[in-house]
Write a protein that holds these residues in place. Structure first.
Motif, PDB file in Angstrom:
ATOM      1  N   ALA A   1      -5.361  68.126  -2.150  1.00 43.74           N
ATOM      2  CA  ALA A   1      -6.194  66.920  -2.251  1.00 43.74           C
ATOM      3  C   ALA A   1      -5.527  65.869  -3.127  1.00 43.74           C
ATOM      4  CB  ALA A   1      -7.575  67.277  -2.801  1.00 43.74           C
ATOM      5  N   MET A   2      -4.895  66.307  -4.227  1.00 44.99           N
ATOM      6  CA  MET A   2      -4.210  65.349  -5.108  1.00 44.99           C
ATOM      7  C   MET A   2      -3.028  64.705  -4.395  1.00 44.99           C
ATOM      8  SD  MET A   2      -4.407  67.350  -8.770  1.00 44.99           S
ATOM      9  CE  MET A   2      -2.966  66.509  -9.370  1.00 44.99           C
ATOM     10  N   VAL A   3      -2.270  65.510  -3.660  1.00 44.85           N
ATOM     11  CA  VAL A   3      -1.121  64.974  -2.909  1.00 44.85           C
ATOM     12  C   VAL A   3      -1.605  63.999  -1.848  1.00 44.85           C
ATOM     13  CG1 VAL A   3       0.746  65.581  -1.331  1.00 44.85           C
ATOM     14  CG2 VAL A   3       0.365  66.950  -3.379  1.00 44.85           C
ATOM     15  N   THR A   4      -2.661  64.364  -1.118  1.00 45.30           N
ATOM     16  CA  THR A   4      -3.218  63.481  -0.090  1.00 45.30           C
ATOM     17  C   THR A   4      -3.721  62.182  -0.696  1.00 45.30           C
ATOM     18  OG1 THR A   4      -3.844  65.401   1.215  1.00 45.30           O
ATOM     19  CG2 THR A   4      -4.927  63.325   1.765  1.00 45.30           C
ATOM     20  N   GLN A   5      -4.412  62.283  -1.835  1.00 44.31           N
ATOM     21  CA  GLN A   5      -4.916  61.078  -2.514  1.00 44.31           C
ATOM     22  C   GLN A   5      -3.757  60.189  -2.957  1.00 44.31           C
ATOM     23  OE1 GLN A   5      -7.204  61.897  -6.028  1.00 44.31           O
ATOM     24  NE2 GLN A   5      -8.220  59.926  -5.953  1.00 44.31           N
TER      25      GLN A   5
ATOM     26  N   LEU B   1      -0.707  60.066  -1.611  1.00 48.76           N
ATOM     27  CA  LEU B   1      -0.114  59.455  -0.425  1.00 48.76           C
ATOM     28  C   LEU B   1      -0.974  58.291   0.050  1.00 48.76           C
ATOM     29  CD1 LEU B   1       1.154  62.493   1.682  1.00 48.76           C
ATOM     30  CD2 LEU B   1       2.522  60.733   0.569  1.00 48.76           C
ATOM     31  N   GLY B   2      -2.293  58.461   0.015  1.00 45.63           N
ATOM     32  CA  GLY B   2      -3.189  57.382   0.411  1.00 45.63           C
ATOM     33  C   GLY B   2      -3.028  56.167  -0.475  1.00 45.63           C
ATOM     34  N   ARG B   3      -2.942  56.389  -1.774  1.00 46.56           N
ATOM     35  CA  ARG B   3      -2.756  55.290  -2.731  1.00 46.56           C
ATOM     36  C   ARG B   3      -1.412  54.603  -2.492  1.00 46.56           C
ATOM     37  NH1 ARG B   3      -2.863  57.972  -7.552  1.00 46.56           N
ATOM     38  NH2 ARG B   3      -5.110  58.149  -7.374  1.00 46.56           N
ATOM     39  N   ARG B   4      -0.387  55.414  -2.295  1.00 52.22           N
ATOM     40  CA  ARG B   4       0.955  54.868  -2.068  1.00 52.22           C
ATOM     41  C   ARG B   4       0.985  54.023  -0.787  1.00 52.22           C
ATOM     42  NH1 ARG B   4       4.611  59.585  -2.219  1.00 52.22           N
ATOM     43  NH2 ARG B   4       3.651  59.880  -4.229  1.00 52.22           N
ATOM     44  N   GLU B   5       0.369  54.541   0.265  1.00 56.20           N
ATOM     45  CA  GLU B   5       0.338  53.803   1.536  1.00 56.20           C
ATOM     46  C   GLU B   5      -0.442  52.500   1.393  1.00 56.20           C
ATOM     47  OE1 GLU B   5       2.188  54.409   4.215  1.00 56.20           O
ATOM     48  OE2 GLU B   5       3.024  55.980   2.947  1.00 56.20           O
TER      49      GLU B   5
END
Length: 196
Positions: free
Chosen positions: A3-7, A9-13
């Motif tokens: 979940a942290m990695v996905t969050q 990646l979402g922030r980065r995108e």
């Protein structure tokens, strides 16, 4: 952990998309104010408060690409217009409807859309880049038309139709009334390809 990695990646995108939009907005503003040929990449970077390297990281094709997307959404949307058209809608009607909602054919453009359309139409480098993006949709359009009509994608009629349709923004986009020219072009296309 996932979940942290996905969050992240979402922030980065989101940050990348915001930077890309800021650069695109700055370029459009400067090009409209001073003319495309009188604006440098460094000036666009400064206007967007980024480094020149950031401009090229987001727009590797350079200055011509600054006010365009990368073409992937255009290809996907055009293909979807053909493949996901409403029941009873012909392929040509679906493509006509798609084009009528793009670039110089938009009815009732807002000020930003008008500025961008005029800039592209009146700037040879931008107009050429726009044409390149449209022609980049050819294989996807050929395949969609072939699949939806039961024809072979190597059929010269299918390939000719796709190429002609994709040339329309460049061919008639600068006409006095591009929407009327688009209507006229599709009258002729329907005569040439009555079963599509």
């Amino acid at each position: 952990m996932v979940a942290m990695v996905t969050q992240e990646l979402g922030r980065r995108e989101r940050k990348k998309a915001a930077t890309r939009q800021a650069l695109s907005d700055a370029a459009l503003r400067l090009f409209a104010e001073r003319g495309y040929d009188k604006v440098t990449i460094a000036e666009v970077a400064a206007e967007a408060d980024t480094a020149v390297a950031t401009v090229f990281a987001h727009f590797p094709a350079g200055k011509d690409a600054l006010i365009f997307d990368d073409g992937s959404a255009r290809r996907a949307d055009l293909e979807a217009a053909v493949r996901e058209r409403p029941e009873g809608t012909s392929i040509l009607d679906a493509v006509h409807g798609y084009l009528a909602r793009r670039g110089p054919f938009i009815e009732g453009m807002n000020a930003e859309q008008r500025t961008k359309a005029d800039l592209i139409i009146n700037t040879p480098a931008l107009r050429a880049y726009a044409r390149t993006l449209w022609i980049g949709c050819q294989d996807a359009l050929v395949q969609a038309v072939a699949d939806e009509s039961g024809r072979d994608p190597r059929d010269p009629g299918v390939r000719s139709l796709a190429r002609y349709v994709l040339e329309l923004p460049d061919l008639i986009g600068a006409d006095d009334d591009p929407r009327a020219s688009l209507e006229a072009a599709f009258v002729h296309l329907r005569l040439g390809w009555p079963d599509l």
